[in-house]
Design a protein around this motif. Sequence first.
Motif, short mmCIF file in Angstrom:
data_model
loop_
_atom_site.label_atom_id
_atom_site.label_comp_id
_atom_site.label_asym_id
_atom_site.label_seq_id
_atom_site.Cartn_x
_atom_site.Cartn_y
_atom_site.Cartn_z
N ASP A 157 7.01 -28.73 -1.18
CA ASP A 157 6.59 -27.35 -1.46
C ASP A 157 7.58 -26.60 -2.35
OD1 ASP A 157 4.33 -27.69 0.15
OD2 ASP A 157 5.43 -27.10 1.96
N THR A 158 8.75 -27.14 -2.59
CA THR A 158 9.74 -26.45 -3.41
C THR A 158 9.32 -26.46 -4.88
OG1 THR A 158 11.53 -27.09 -1.91
CG2 THR A 158 12.16 -26.39 -4.11
N MET A 159 9.43 -25.31 -5.51
CA MET A 159 9.09 -25.21 -6.93
C MET A 159 9.98 -26.14 -7.75
SD MET A 159 9.12 -21.76 -9.26
CE MET A 159 8.48 -21.76 -10.94
N ARG A 160 9.38 -26.92 -8.63
CA ARG A 160 10.14 -27.84 -9.49
C ARG A 160 10.65 -27.08 -10.71
NH1 ARG A 160 9.36 -30.07 -4.68
NH2 ARG A 160 9.28 -32.35 -4.74
N SER A 161 11.50 -26.13 -10.44
CA SER A 161 12.06 -25.30 -11.49
C SER A 161 13.23 -26.00 -12.16
CB SER A 161 12.54 -23.97 -10.89
OG SER A 161 13.29 -23.24 -11.84
N GLY A 162 13.37 -25.75 -13.47
CA GLY A 162 14.54 -26.22 -14.20
C GLY A 162 15.30 -25.07 -14.83
N GLN A 163 15.04 -23.85 -14.38
CA GLN A 163 15.66 -22.68 -15.00
C GLN A 163 17.17 -22.66 -14.74
OE1 GLN A 163 13.40 -20.45 -11.82
NE2 GLN A 163 14.82 -18.81 -12.42
N GLN A 164 17.87 -21.88 -15.56
CA GLN A 164 19.32 -21.91 -15.52
C GLN A 164 19.89 -21.47 -14.16
OE1 GLN A 164 20.93 -19.33 -18.56
NE2 GLN A 164 19.70 -17.57 -17.96
N LEU A 167 8.19 -17.91 -20.87
CA LEU A 167 6.78 -18.30 -20.92
C LEU A 167 6.18 -18.56 -19.54
CD1 LEU A 167 6.91 -20.73 -23.98
CD2 LEU A 167 6.25 -18.31 -23.96
N VAL A 168 7.02 -18.81 -18.55
CA VAL A 168 6.55 -19.08 -17.19
C VAL A 168 7.45 -18.35 -16.21
CG1 VAL A 168 5.53 -21.34 -17.70
CG2 VAL A 168 7.94 -21.19 -17.04
N PRO A 169 6.93 -18.01 -15.04
CA PRO A 169 7.78 -17.36 -14.03
C PRO A 169 8.80 -18.34 -13.47
CG PRO A 169 5.60 -17.81 -13.13
CD PRO A 169 5.52 -18.14 -14.59
N GLY A 170 9.87 -17.78 -12.93
CA GLY A 170 10.90 -18.59 -12.32
C GLY A 170 10.74 -18.68 -10.82
N ASP A 171 11.69 -19.34 -10.20
CA ASP A 171 11.73 -19.48 -8.75
C ASP A 171 12.15 -18.13 -8.16
OD1 ASP A 171 12.43 -20.02 -6.09
OD2 ASP A 171 13.10 -22.04 -6.55
N PRO A 172 11.31 -17.52 -7.31
CA PRO A 172 11.66 -16.20 -6.75
C PRO A 172 12.98 -16.19 -5.99
CG PRO A 172 9.36 -16.73 -6.33
CD PRO A 172 9.98 -17.97 -6.87
N SER A 173 13.38 -17.34 -5.45
CA SER A 173 14.59 -17.37 -4.64
C SER A 173 15.86 -17.12 -5.44
CB SER A 173 14.70 -18.71 -3.91
OG SER A 173 14.98 -19.77 -4.80
N VAL A 174 15.80 -17.25 -6.78
CA VAL A 174 16.98 -17.03 -7.61
C VAL A 174 16.77 -15.88 -8.59
CG1 VAL A 174 17.77 -19.41 -7.39
CG2 VAL A 174 16.29 -18.78 -9.30
N GLU A 175 15.76 -15.05 -8.34
CA GLU A 175 15.45 -13.98 -9.29
C GLU A 175 16.61 -12.99 -9.43
OE1 GLU A 175 13.68 -11.77 -12.15
OE2 GLU A 175 13.18 -13.78 -11.45
N GLU A 176 17.30 -12.72 -8.34
CA GLU A 176 18.44 -11.80 -8.43
C GLU A 176 19.50 -12.34 -9.38
OE1 GLU A 176 21.92 -9.75 -5.63
OE2 GLU A 176 20.31 -10.92 -4.70
N THR A 177 19.76 -13.63 -9.30
CA THR A 177 20.73 -14.24 -10.21
C THR A 177 20.24 -14.18 -11.65
OG1 THR A 177 21.57 -15.72 -8.49
CG2 THR A 177 21.96 -16.38 -10.77
N GLU A 178 18.96 -14.47 -11.87
CA GLU A 178 18.44 -14.38 -13.24
C GLU A 178 18.60 -12.97 -13.81
OE1 GLU A 178 17.60 -16.51 -15.38
OE2 GLU A 178 17.05 -18.33 -14.29
N GLN A 179 18.39 -11.97 -12.97
CA GLN A 179 18.56 -10.59 -13.45
C GLN A 179 20.01 -10.31 -13.82
OE1 GLN A 179 16.17 -8.36 -14.25
NE2 GLN A 179 14.83 -10.12 -13.84
N ARG A 180 20.95 -10.85 -13.06
CA ARG A 180 22.36 -10.67 -13.39
C ARG A 180 22.68 -11.36 -14.71
NH1 ARG A 180 25.99 -12.49 -8.46
NH2 ARG A 180 27.61 -11.47 -9.74
N LEU A 181 22.03 -12.47 -14.98
CA LEU A 181 22.31 -13.21 -16.20
C LEU A 181 21.77 -12.51 -17.45
CD1 LEU A 181 21.66 -16.86 -14.95
CD2 LEU A 181 23.86 -15.73 -15.31
N THR A 182 20.80 -11.63 -17.28
CA THR A 182 20.29 -10.89 -18.45
C THR A 182 21.38 -10.00 -19.04
OG1 THR A 182 19.45 -9.03 -17.14
CG2 THR A 182 17.94 -10.88 -17.52
#
Length: 299
Positions: A69-76, A214-229
Amino acid sequence: MLKFTQAGVLEIEYFDHGSASGDIVLLLHGFPYDVHAFDVVSEILVSKGCRVIIPYLRGYGPTRFLSADTMRSGQQAVLAHDVLAFMDALKISRAVLAGYDWGGRAACILAALWPERVSGLVSVGGYNIHDIPGSIKPQNPENEYRFWYQYYFHTERGRAGLFENRRELCRLLWRLWSPTWEFTDDDFNQTATSFDNPDFVDVVIHSYRHRFGLVPGDPSVEETEQRLTQLPKISVPSIAFDGLDDGVLPLGGSAGHRHFFTGPYDLRAIPGIGHNLPQEAPREFAEAVLSLFPLHGKL
Protein backbone atom coordinates in the motif's frame (compact mmCIF):
# COMPACT_ATOMS: atom_id res chain seq x y z
CA MET A 1 29.00 -8.20 3.77
CA LEU A 2 25.43 -7.81 2.49
CA LYS A 3 22.98 -7.10 5.32
CA PHE A 4 19.41 -5.89 5.67
CA THR A 5 17.40 -3.79 8.07
CA GLN A 6 13.88 -2.44 8.31
CA ALA A 7 13.96 1.35 8.00
CA GLY A 8 10.79 3.38 7.66
CA VAL A 9 8.69 1.92 4.85
CA LEU A 10 11.51 -0.23 3.48
CA GLU A 11 13.58 -3.30 4.06
CA ILE A 12 16.91 -1.92 2.94
CA GLU A 13 19.68 -4.19 1.74
CA TYR A 14 23.16 -2.73 2.20
CA PHE A 15 26.84 -3.49 2.27
CA ASP A 16 28.72 -2.82 5.49
CA HIS A 17 32.49 -2.86 5.07
CA GLY A 18 35.38 -2.17 7.39
CA SER A 19 35.86 -1.78 11.11
CA ALA A 20 32.77 -1.29 13.25
CA SER A 21 34.73 1.34 15.18
CA GLY A 22 35.89 3.26 12.09
CA ASP A 23 34.71 6.68 10.94
CA ILE A 24 31.36 6.14 9.24
CA VAL A 25 30.76 6.96 5.58
CA LEU A 26 27.44 6.44 3.79
CA LEU A 27 27.84 6.11 0.02
CA LEU A 28 24.65 6.80 -1.94
CA HIS A 29 24.20 5.80 -5.59
CA GLY A 30 22.10 7.36 -8.32
CA PHE A 31 20.01 6.46 -11.37
CA PRO A 32 20.62 4.25 -13.29
CA TYR A 33 23.38 2.78 -11.16
CA ASP A 34 23.68 0.89 -7.89
CA VAL A 35 26.02 0.05 -5.02
CA HIS A 36 28.73 -1.30 -7.34
CA ALA A 37 29.57 2.24 -8.42
CA PHE A 38 31.47 2.40 -5.11
CA ASP A 39 33.37 -0.89 -5.22
CA VAL A 40 36.82 0.66 -5.58
CA VAL A 41 35.99 3.72 -3.46
CA SER A 42 34.93 1.39 -0.67
CA GLU A 43 38.15 -0.62 -0.85
CA ILE A 44 40.21 2.56 -0.52
CA LEU A 45 38.19 3.91 2.40
CA VAL A 46 38.25 0.60 4.26
CA SER A 47 42.03 0.42 3.83
CA LYS A 48 42.19 3.77 5.62
CA GLY A 49 40.17 2.50 8.57
CA CYS A 50 36.68 3.74 7.66
CA ARG A 51 33.42 1.91 8.13
CA VAL A 52 31.70 2.12 4.75
CA ILE A 53 27.96 1.56 4.39
CA ILE A 54 26.35 1.40 0.94
CA PRO A 55 22.56 0.92 0.72
CA TYR A 56 20.49 0.02 -2.31
CA LEU A 57 18.03 2.88 -2.76
CA ARG A 58 14.28 2.28 -3.00
CA GLY A 59 13.43 0.59 -6.28
CA TYR A 60 16.89 -0.92 -6.73
CA GLY A 61 18.35 -4.36 -6.17
CA PRO A 62 17.03 -6.37 -3.22
CA THR A 63 15.64 -3.37 -1.29
CA ARG A 64 11.86 -3.81 -0.91
CA PHE A 65 8.82 -1.94 0.36
CA LEU A 66 7.30 -3.46 3.48
CA SER A 67 3.73 -2.83 2.33
CA ALA A 68 1.99 -3.08 -1.03
CA ASP A 69 0.00 0.00 0.00
CA THR A 70 2.98 2.36 0.25
CA MET A 71 3.19 4.91 -2.55
CA ARG A 72 6.04 4.06 -4.94
CA SER A 73 7.35 7.59 -4.83
CA GLY A 74 10.77 8.58 -6.10
CA GLN A 75 10.57 12.24 -5.09
CA GLN A 76 13.54 13.93 -3.47
CA ALA A 77 12.04 14.17 0.03
CA VAL A 78 11.34 10.44 0.34
CA LEU A 79 14.91 9.63 -0.68
CA ALA A 80 16.17 11.81 2.16
CA HIS A 81 13.69 10.32 4.65
CA ASP A 82 14.82 6.84 3.60
CA VAL A 83 18.42 7.70 4.46
CA LEU A 84 17.38 9.28 7.75
CA ALA A 85 15.34 6.21 8.71
CA PHE A 86 18.24 3.99 7.63
CA MET A 87 20.66 5.87 9.87
CA ASP A 88 18.20 5.61 12.76
CA ALA A 89 17.78 1.87 12.21
CA LEU A 90 21.56 1.37 12.33
CA LYS A 91 21.87 3.76 15.30
CA ILE A 92 24.15 6.07 13.35
CA SER A 93 23.88 9.50 14.89
CA ARG A 94 26.27 11.24 12.47
CA ALA A 95 28.24 10.34 9.36
CA VAL A 96 29.91 11.68 6.24
CA LEU A 97 27.46 11.38 3.34
CA ALA A 98 28.85 11.03 -0.16
CA GLY A 99 26.80 10.49 -3.30
CA TYR A 100 25.81 11.48 -6.79
CA ASP A 101 22.62 11.87 -8.79
CA TRP A 102 19.69 10.61 -6.62
CA GLY A 103 22.05 9.69 -3.81
CA GLY A 104 23.76 13.06 -3.90
CA ARG A 105 20.34 14.72 -3.73
CA ALA A 106 19.39 12.78 -0.60
CA ALA A 107 22.75 13.65 0.94
CA CYS A 108 22.31 17.36 0.18
CA ILE A 109 18.84 17.39 1.71
CA LEU A 110 20.05 15.80 4.94
CA ALA A 111 22.97 18.24 5.07
CA ALA A 112 20.59 21.17 4.60
CA LEU A 113 17.69 20.13 6.86
CA TRP A 114 19.36 17.82 9.40
CA PRO A 115 22.96 19.10 9.60
CA GLU A 116 23.38 17.57 13.05
CA ARG A 117 23.35 14.15 11.34
CA VAL A 118 25.97 15.02 8.70
CA SER A 119 29.61 15.59 9.61
CA GLY A 120 30.62 16.23 6.00
CA LEU A 121 29.24 16.09 2.46
CA VAL A 122 30.63 14.98 -0.89
CA SER A 123 28.20 15.79 -3.70
CA VAL A 124 28.70 15.24 -7.41
CA GLY A 125 26.96 18.13 -9.13
CA GLY A 126 27.17 20.50 -6.18
CA TYR A 127 23.88 21.72 -4.73
CA ASN A 128 21.61 18.91 -5.84
CA ILE A 129 18.23 19.94 -4.41
CA HIS A 130 15.46 20.41 -6.98
CA ASP A 131 13.74 23.76 -7.32
CA ILE A 132 10.38 22.20 -8.15
CA PRO A 133 8.40 25.49 -8.25
CA GLY A 134 10.98 26.82 -10.71
CA SER A 135 10.96 23.71 -12.90
CA ILE A 136 8.49 25.26 -15.33
CA LYS A 137 11.11 27.78 -16.45
CA PRO A 138 12.81 26.71 -19.70
CA GLN A 139 16.56 26.25 -19.71
CA ASN A 140 19.22 26.77 -22.33
CA PRO A 141 18.36 24.56 -25.34
CA GLU A 142 21.55 22.54 -24.84
CA ASN A 143 20.40 21.64 -21.31
CA GLU A 144 16.90 20.82 -22.56
CA TYR A 145 18.47 18.46 -25.09
CA ARG A 146 20.46 16.73 -22.35
CA PHE A 147 17.26 16.14 -20.35
CA TRP A 148 15.42 14.34 -23.17
CA TYR A 149 15.08 11.15 -21.12
CA GLN A 150 13.22 13.06 -18.37
CA TYR A 151 10.65 14.36 -20.84
CA TYR A 152 10.38 10.84 -22.29
CA PHE A 153 9.53 9.54 -18.81
CA HIS A 154 6.76 12.14 -18.55
CA THR A 155 4.82 10.14 -21.15
CA GLU A 156 3.16 6.76 -20.96
CA ARG A 157 5.28 5.79 -23.96
CA GLY A 158 8.32 6.50 -21.79
CA ARG A 159 6.98 4.39 -18.94
CA ALA A 160 6.40 1.51 -21.34
CA GLY A 161 9.84 2.03 -22.87
CA LEU A 162 11.53 1.82 -19.48
CA PHE A 163 9.50 -1.25 -18.53
CA GLU A 164 10.17 -3.12 -21.77
CA ASN A 165 13.71 -1.95 -22.53
CA ARG A 166 15.13 -1.07 -19.13
CA ARG A 167 18.57 -2.57 -19.72
CA GLU A 168 18.98 -1.19 -23.22
CA LEU A 169 17.78 2.25 -22.15
CA CYS A 170 19.95 2.38 -19.03
CA ARG A 171 22.99 1.23 -20.99
CA LEU A 172 22.36 4.04 -23.47
CA LEU A 173 22.27 6.54 -20.62
CA TRP A 174 25.56 5.18 -19.27
CA ARG A 175 27.12 5.70 -22.70
CA LEU A 176 25.69 9.19 -23.27
CA TRP A 177 26.43 10.46 -19.78
CA SER A 178 29.98 9.07 -19.60
CA PRO A 179 31.20 9.26 -23.20
CA THR A 180 34.87 8.76 -22.29
CA TRP A 181 34.34 5.88 -19.84
CA GLU A 182 35.11 2.52 -21.43
CA PHE A 183 32.95 0.38 -19.19
CA THR A 184 32.72 -3.34 -19.93
CA ASP A 185 29.76 -5.66 -20.33
CA ASP A 186 30.64 -7.07 -16.91
CA ASP A 187 30.60 -3.57 -15.37
CA PHE A 188 27.13 -2.90 -16.72
CA ASN A 189 25.63 -6.33 -16.12
CA GLN A 190 26.80 -6.37 -12.51
CA THR A 191 24.65 -3.28 -11.90
CA ALA A 192 21.80 -4.00 -14.34
CA THR A 193 20.38 -6.77 -12.14
CA SER A 194 19.32 -3.98 -9.77
CA PHE A 195 16.89 -2.71 -12.41
CA ASP A 196 14.90 -5.95 -12.12
CA ASN A 197 13.50 -4.73 -8.80
CA PRO A 198 9.68 -4.91 -9.12
CA ASP A 199 9.33 -1.26 -8.07
CA PHE A 200 12.11 0.16 -10.25
CA VAL A 201 9.90 1.49 -13.03
CA ASP A 202 7.26 3.02 -10.76
CA VAL A 203 9.84 4.74 -8.55
CA VAL A 204 11.84 6.08 -11.50
CA ILE A 205 8.81 7.38 -13.38
CA HIS A 206 7.42 9.08 -10.28
CA SER A 207 10.80 10.69 -9.60
CA TYR A 208 11.04 12.31 -13.01
CA ARG A 209 7.42 13.43 -13.06
CA HIS A 210 7.31 14.81 -9.53
CA ARG A 211 10.40 16.99 -9.97
CA PHE A 212 8.50 18.90 -12.68
CA GLY A 213 5.33 19.18 -10.59
CA LEU A 214 3.41 16.83 -12.89
CA VAL A 215 2.21 14.38 -10.21
CA PRO A 216 1.44 14.66 -6.51
CA GLY A 217 3.96 13.49 -3.96
CA ASP A 218 3.75 11.25 -0.94
CA PRO A 219 1.67 13.14 1.68
CA SER A 220 3.86 11.79 4.47
CA VAL A 221 6.80 13.97 3.34
CA GLU A 222 4.88 17.03 2.18
CA GLU A 223 6.21 19.15 5.03
CA THR A 224 9.76 18.37 3.94
CA GLU A 225 8.96 19.16 0.30
CA GLN A 226 7.61 22.54 1.38
CA ARG A 227 10.83 23.27 3.27
CA LEU A 228 12.80 22.37 0.16
CA THR A 229 10.97 24.97 -1.92
CA GLN A 230 12.99 27.54 0.05
CA LEU A 231 16.22 25.99 -1.30
CA PRO A 232 17.80 25.75 2.18
CA LYS A 233 21.51 26.41 2.54
CA ILE A 234 24.08 23.76 3.49
CA SER A 235 26.33 24.58 6.44
CA VAL A 236 28.36 21.38 6.84
CA PRO A 237 31.87 21.05 5.34
CA SER A 238 31.26 20.16 1.69
CA ILE A 239 33.17 19.06 -1.38
CA ALA A 240 31.47 19.25 -4.77
CA PHE A 241 32.58 17.49 -7.94
CA ASP A 242 31.94 18.10 -11.61
CA GLY A 243 33.00 15.58 -14.23
CA LEU A 244 33.86 17.79 -17.19
CA ASP A 245 32.74 15.12 -19.68
CA ASP A 246 29.41 14.58 -17.90
CA GLY A 247 26.81 14.28 -20.66
CA VAL A 248 23.87 15.25 -18.46
CA LEU A 249 25.41 17.93 -16.22
CA PRO A 250 23.87 21.34 -17.05
CA LEU A 251 26.07 23.86 -18.80
CA GLY A 252 28.35 25.55 -16.30
CA GLY A 253 28.09 22.65 -13.89
CA SER A 254 28.35 23.61 -10.22
CA ALA A 255 30.32 26.81 -10.79
CA GLY A 256 27.41 28.98 -9.63
CA HIS A 257 26.48 26.93 -6.56
CA ARG A 258 28.81 28.51 -3.98
CA HIS A 259 26.07 30.70 -2.47
CA PHE A 260 24.12 27.59 -1.40
CA PHE A 261 26.95 26.60 0.96
CA THR A 262 27.57 28.63 4.10
CA GLY A 263 30.31 26.39 5.52
CA PRO A 264 33.68 25.25 4.16
CA TYR A 265 33.26 24.43 0.48
CA ASP A 266 35.51 23.16 -2.29
CA LEU A 267 34.55 22.58 -5.93
CA ARG A 268 36.69 20.06 -7.83
CA ALA A 269 36.33 19.69 -11.60
CA ILE A 270 37.86 16.59 -13.20
CA PRO A 271 38.52 16.49 -16.96
CA GLY A 272 37.83 13.28 -18.86
CA ILE A 273 35.25 12.08 -16.32
CA GLY A 274 31.52 11.68 -16.86
CA HIS A 275 28.41 11.29 -14.72
CA ASN A 276 29.32 8.14 -12.80
CA LEU A 277 32.19 9.88 -11.09
CA PRO A 278 32.79 7.47 -8.17
CA GLN A 279 33.25 4.56 -10.57
CA GLU A 280 35.20 6.56 -13.14
CA ALA A 281 37.45 8.44 -10.70
CA PRO A 282 37.38 6.40 -7.48
CA ARG A 283 40.69 7.64 -6.12
CA GLU A 284 39.67 11.29 -6.37
CA PHE A 285 36.28 10.56 -4.85
CA ALA A 286 37.78 8.58 -1.96
CA GLU A 287 40.37 11.26 -1.32
CA ALA A 288 37.60 13.85 -0.99
CA VAL A 289 35.82 11.70 1.59
CA LEU A 290 39.02 11.16 3.54
CA SER A 291 39.78 14.89 3.56
CA LEU A 292 36.65 15.34 5.67
CA PHE A 293 38.31 13.13 8.30
CA PRO A 294 41.50 15.13 9.02
CA LEU A 295 43.26 12.27 10.82
CA HIS A 296 43.27 10.12 7.68
CA GLY A 297 45.24 12.57 5.54
CA LYS A 298 45.66 12.30 1.79
CA LEU A 299 46.13 9.16 -0.29
